[in-house]
Design a protein around this motif. Structure first.
Motif, PDB file in Angstrom:
ATOM      1  N   LEU A  37       0.810  -1.225   0.000  1.00 16.68           N
ATOM      2  CA  LEU A  37       0.000   0.000   0.000  1.00 16.68           C
ATOM      3  C   LEU A  37       0.841   1.273   0.000  1.00 16.68           C
ATOM      4  N   GLY A  38       2.043   1.211   0.548  1.00 15.08           N
ATOM      5  CA  GLY A  38       2.839   2.404   0.802  1.00 15.08           C
ATOM      6  C   GLY A  38       2.918   3.435  -0.320  1.00 15.08           C
ATOM      7  N   PRO A  39       3.379   3.079  -1.523  1.00 14.96           N
ATOM      8  CA  PRO A  39       3.533   4.082  -2.583  1.00 14.96           C
ATOM      9  C   PRO A  39       2.230   4.796  -2.951  1.00 14.96           C
ATOM     10  N   ALA A  40       1.103   4.107  -2.824  1.00 13.01           N
ATOM     11  CA  ALA A  40      -0.174   4.723  -3.176  1.00 13.01           C
ATOM     12  C   ALA A  40      -0.543   5.835  -2.212  1.00 13.01           C
ATOM     13  N   MET A  41      -0.113   5.713  -0.963  1.00 13.63           N
ATOM     14  CA  MET A  41      -0.461   6.733   0.027  1.00 13.63           C
ATOM     15  C   MET A  41       0.170   8.078  -0.328  1.00 13.63           C
ATOM     16  N   GLU A  42       1.406   8.048  -0.802  1.00 11.40           N
ATOM     17  CA  GLU A  42       2.063   9.292  -1.213  1.00 11.40           C
ATOM     18  C   GLU A  42       1.283   9.953  -2.340  1.00 11.40           C
ATOM     19  N   LYS A  43       0.804   9.169  -3.297  1.00 12.78           N
ATOM     20  CA  LYS A  43       0.025   9.695  -4.411  1.00 12.78           C
ATOM     21  C   LYS A  43      -1.253  10.362  -3.907  1.00 12.78           C
ATOM     22  N   ILE A  44      -1.957   9.703  -3.019  1.00  8.82           N
ATOM     23  CA  ILE A  44      -3.227  10.216  -2.509  1.00  8.82           C
ATOM     24  C   ILE A  44      -3.036  11.562  -1.824  1.00  8.82           C
ATOM     25  N   TYR A  45      -2.065  11.640  -0.919  1.00  7.88           N
ATOM     26  CA  TYR A  45      -1.885  12.866  -0.145  1.00  7.88           C
ATOM     27  C   TYR A  45      -1.276  13.989  -0.968  1.00  7.88           C
ATOM     28  N   SER A  46      -0.386  13.657  -1.888  1.00 13.64           N
ATOM     29  CA  SER A  46       0.249  14.706  -2.702  1.00 13.64           C
ATOM     30  C   SER A  46      -0.732  15.347  -3.661  1.00 13.64           C
ATOM     31  N   GLU A  47      -1.841  14.667  -3.952  1.00 14.85           N
ATOM     32  CA  GLU A  47      -2.849  15.205  -4.873  1.00 14.85           C
ATOM     33  C   GLU A  47      -3.960  15.955  -4.141  1.00 14.85           C
ATOM     34  N   GLY A  48      -3.817  16.139  -2.821  1.00 18.43           N
ATOM     35  CA  GLY A  48      -4.820  16.901  -2.088  1.00 18.43           C
ATOM     36  C   GLY A  48      -6.004  16.084  -1.615  1.00 18.43           C
ATOM     37  N   ALA A  49      -5.898  14.763  -1.694  1.00 19.41           N
ATOM     38  CA  ALA A  49      -6.950  13.889  -1.190  1.00 19.41           C
ATOM     39  C   ALA A  49      -6.524  13.330   0.159  1.00 19.41           C
ATOM     40  N   VAL A  50      -7.384  12.492   0.740  1.00 17.67           N
ATOM     41  CA  VAL A  50      -7.062  11.884   2.024  1.00 17.67           C
ATOM     42  C   VAL A  50      -7.509  10.432   2.005  1.00 17.67           C
ATOM     43  N   LEU A  51      -6.779   9.595   2.677  1.00 17.23           N
ATOM     44  CA  LEU A  51      -7.192   8.208   2.820  1.00 17.23           C
ATOM     45  C   LEU A  51      -8.348   8.133   3.801  1.00 17.23           C
ATOM     46  N   TYR A  52      -9.487   7.663   3.329  1.00 21.64           N
ATOM     47  CA  TYR A  52     -10.658   7.512   4.190  1.00 21.64           C
ATOM     48  C   TYR A  52     -10.654   6.130   4.844  1.00 21.64           C
ATOM     49  N   PHE A  53     -10.306   5.116   4.043  1.00 21.49           N
ATOM     50  CA  PHE A  53     -10.421   3.747   4.535  1.00 21.49           C
ATOM     51  C   PHE A  53      -9.713   2.838   3.540  1.00 21.49           C
ATOM     52  N   VAL A  54      -8.908   1.922   4.015  1.00 18.15           N
ATOM     53  CA  VAL A  54      -8.329   0.921   3.127  1.00 18.15           C
ATOM     54  C   VAL A  54      -8.164  -0.378   3.903  1.00 18.15           C
ATOM     55  N   VAL A  55      -8.574  -1.477   3.292  1.00 12.67           N
ATOM     56  CA  VAL A  55      -8.393  -2.799   3.895  1.00 12.67           C
ATOM     57  C   VAL A  55      -7.856  -3.754   2.835  1.00 12.67           C
ATOM     58  N   THR A  56      -7.020  -4.669   3.295  1.00 16.66           N
ATOM     59  CA  THR A  56      -6.497  -5.700   2.410  1.00 16.66           C
ATOM     60  C   THR A  56      -6.602  -7.046   3.123  1.00 16.66           C
ATOM     61  N   SER A  57      -6.594  -8.094   2.320  1.00 15.71           N
ATOM     62  CA  SER A  57      -6.486  -9.440   2.880  1.00 15.71           C
ATOM     63  C   SER A  57      -5.786 -10.320   1.854  1.00 15.71           C
ATOM     64  N   SER A  58      -5.160 -11.364   2.360  1.00 19.00           N
ATOM     65  CA  SER A  58      -4.387 -12.222   1.467  1.00 19.00           C
ATOM     66  C   SER A  58      -4.135 -13.571   2.120  1.00 19.00           C
ATOM     67  N   GLY A  59      -3.702 -14.522   1.291  1.00 16.46           N
ATOM     68  CA  GLY A  59      -3.287 -15.829   1.792  1.00 16.46           C
ATOM     69  C   GLY A  59      -4.315 -16.511   2.666  1.00 16.46           C
ATOM     70  N   PRO A  60      -3.928 -16.957   3.849  1.00 18.66           N
ATOM     71  CA  PRO A  60      -4.844 -17.698   4.719  1.00 18.66           C
ATOM     72  C   PRO A  60      -5.995 -16.858   5.235  1.00 18.66           C
ATOM     73  N   TYR A  61      -5.923 -15.544   5.051  1.00 20.44           N
ATOM     74  CA  TYR A  61      -6.975 -14.657   5.542  1.00 20.44           C
ATOM     75  C   TYR A  61      -7.803 -14.047   4.401  1.00 20.44           C
ATOM     76  N   SER A  62      -7.667 -14.618   3.207  1.00 17.87           N
ATOM     77  CA  SER A  62      -8.333 -14.016   2.053  1.00 17.87           C
ATOM     78  C   SER A  62      -9.841 -14.243   2.028  1.00 17.87           C
ATOM     79  N   ASP A  63     -10.357 -15.024   2.982  1.00 20.57           N
ATOM     80  CA  ASP A  63     -11.816 -15.123   3.089  1.00 20.57           C
ATOM     81  C   ASP A  63     -12.367 -14.001   3.955  1.00 20.57           C
ATOM     82  N   ALA A  64     -11.489 -13.242   4.619  1.00 25.73           N
ATOM     83  CA  ALA A  64     -11.907 -12.136   5.474  1.00 25.73           C
ATOM     84  C   ALA A  64     -11.853 -10.820   4.694  1.00 25.73           C
ATOM     85  N   VAL A  65     -12.554  -9.816   5.221  1.00 28.81           N
ATOM     86  CA  VAL A  65     -12.512  -8.489   4.605  1.00 28.81           C
ATOM     87  C   VAL A  65     -11.128  -7.885   4.771  1.00 28.81           C
TER      88      VAL A  65
END
Length: 402
Positions: free
Chosen positions: A200-228
């Motif tokens: 996620l890291g590089p995307a955060m710089e893009k969001i903030y440098s463009e005058g936006a803000v991160l409202y919410f972000v979630v990820t899941s992967s591997g053994p937890y990919s059935d979860a939100v």
């Protein structure tokens, strides 16, 4: 909030429309509550009617230094001019579409005094966004205005926000432009040997440098990919290293000038899916795109939901709530196909019980999740505007990452 090209007249027209609805209901006025600072949730009331965002995070009352911190309330009487009560004075007053702005370290006292002045301290008064009130605020109001009867009327605001103005659409399109670029950065950065947080890291710089803000972000992967999300807080795992062959999905929401974009993607780490992984991801993308292809003014939400369900059934997806067969793909729960968005998540929600008819300039998110036991959940979400001829899809990031 709008930081440039502020349509002050549009805000005035919104308040006048609200005032007329309040009069029709026989109310003495309406109190529109909002909250801001450390949480982005529930700021849309004052934002919509006054172009004001109450900055500063919530702090427990420390009288006489401050009280009501992070809250604000816009009072619109049935007759007369509105008053905005704030809990900090650090804001650009030239951007706020209200002339009468008041502040006091005694927030509760000021609310009461202003209500009395406007004839809104007793009898039936409308309230919007009552869910942002703390128990303490409610108790203080009751103590100081015992004859006040608050009448919920969020429906006035929700009905007004269904169709977006051209100035709103300008911000909505910019939000999707920034969000789509951020999503591309995220998905291109998915690789074995990284944590979800590092992806996620590089995307955060893009969001903030463009005058936006991160409202919410979630990820899941591997053994937890059935979860939100792999981890409840902060919503992405900063410890576990993702591996080739794992399912990875992300749900990204950013806000630009208060307007959100909300979309998601799913991929397989290493981009070499098994046949089963490819099938579930392709079906969820195709299903949502099928629903989007039917979007146009005049069609109902109920019809779109039915079309989506029929598409899934034609691909062998089960709609059952009992989901135990490891060879079966299921529609994930809760069973909906999306929602309207804007300053927050709005009506209509894409459920079979919803008979709302689509209109031009509605701003929608179409989404679905599919689940297969033992493999995980694949999700997909797109944002769009309803036009005279169909859907203008605003999410420009790549659809399939396989």
């Amino acid at each position: 909030m709008f930081a440039k090209n502020v349509p002050f007249e549009e805000f005035k027209e919104r308040r006048m429309h609200c005032q007329e609805e309040v009069k029709k209901r026989g109310l003495k006025g309406v109190m529109i509550w909002s909250r801001g600072g450390g949480t982005w949730d529930r700021y849309a009331g004052a934002e919509y009617f006054a172009n004001h965002y109450q900055q500063r995070c919530y702090l427990p009352d420390q009288e006489p230094l401050w009280s009501g911190r992070s809250h604000c309330v816009l009072m619109i009487p049935s007759e007369g001019e509105p008053v905005l009560i704030v809990t900090t004075m650090e804001f650009r007053k030239d951007l706020v579409a209200i002339d009468d702005i008041r502040y006091s370290t005694d927030f509760f006292g000021l609310v009461c005094d202003t209500a009395k002045e406007l004839g809104m301290s007793e009898g039936e008064v409308g309230i919007m966004y009552e869910d942002v009130l703390t128990w303490k605020i409610g108790r203080k109001m009751k103590e100081q205005m015992p004859e006040l009867k608050m009448i919920p009327c969020d429906d006035i605001l929700s009905d007004m926000r269904v169709v977006k103005s051209q100035r709103e659409i300008e911000s909505i399109k910019k939000a999707n432009e920034i969000g789509s670029a951020a999503m591309e950065l995220i998905m291109n950065n998915v690789a074995a040997g990284k944590t979800e947080a590092q992806v996620l890291g590089p995307a955060m710089e893009k969001i903030y440098s463009e005058g936006a803000v991160l409202y919410f972000v979630v990820t899941s992967s591997g053994p937890y990919s059935d979860a939100v999300h792999s981890i409840d807080f902060p919503g992405y795992d900063s410890n576990r290293i993702i591996q080739n062959g794992e399912m990875f999905k992300v749900d990204l929401i950013i806000a630009y000038e208060g307007y959100i974009c909300d979309f998601g993607r799913t991929t397989i780490v290493g981009m070499k899916p098994t046949e089963e992984q490819r099938r579930i991801i392709e079906i969820v993308v195709e299903a949502c795109e099928h629903v989007i292809s039917l979007v146009k003014p005049g069609i109902t939400i109920k019809e779109l939901c039915q079309a989506g369900d029929d598409f899934l059934l034609s691909r062998g997806v089960s709609l059952s709530a009992e989901q135990n067969d490891e060879k079966q793909i299921y529609a994930a729960f809760p069973p909906h196909w999306g929602h309207s968005i804007g300053l927050t998540w709005e009506r209509p929600w894409f459920i079979h019980e919803e008979d709302v008819v689509l209109e031009e300039n509605m701003y929608l998110a179409v989404e679905k999740g599919l689940y297969q036991p033992g493999m995980g959940t694949a999700t997909y979400e797109q944002n769009l505007l309803v036009t005279k001829t169909g859907a203008d899809v605003l999410t420009t990031s790549r659809k399939l990452w396989l």
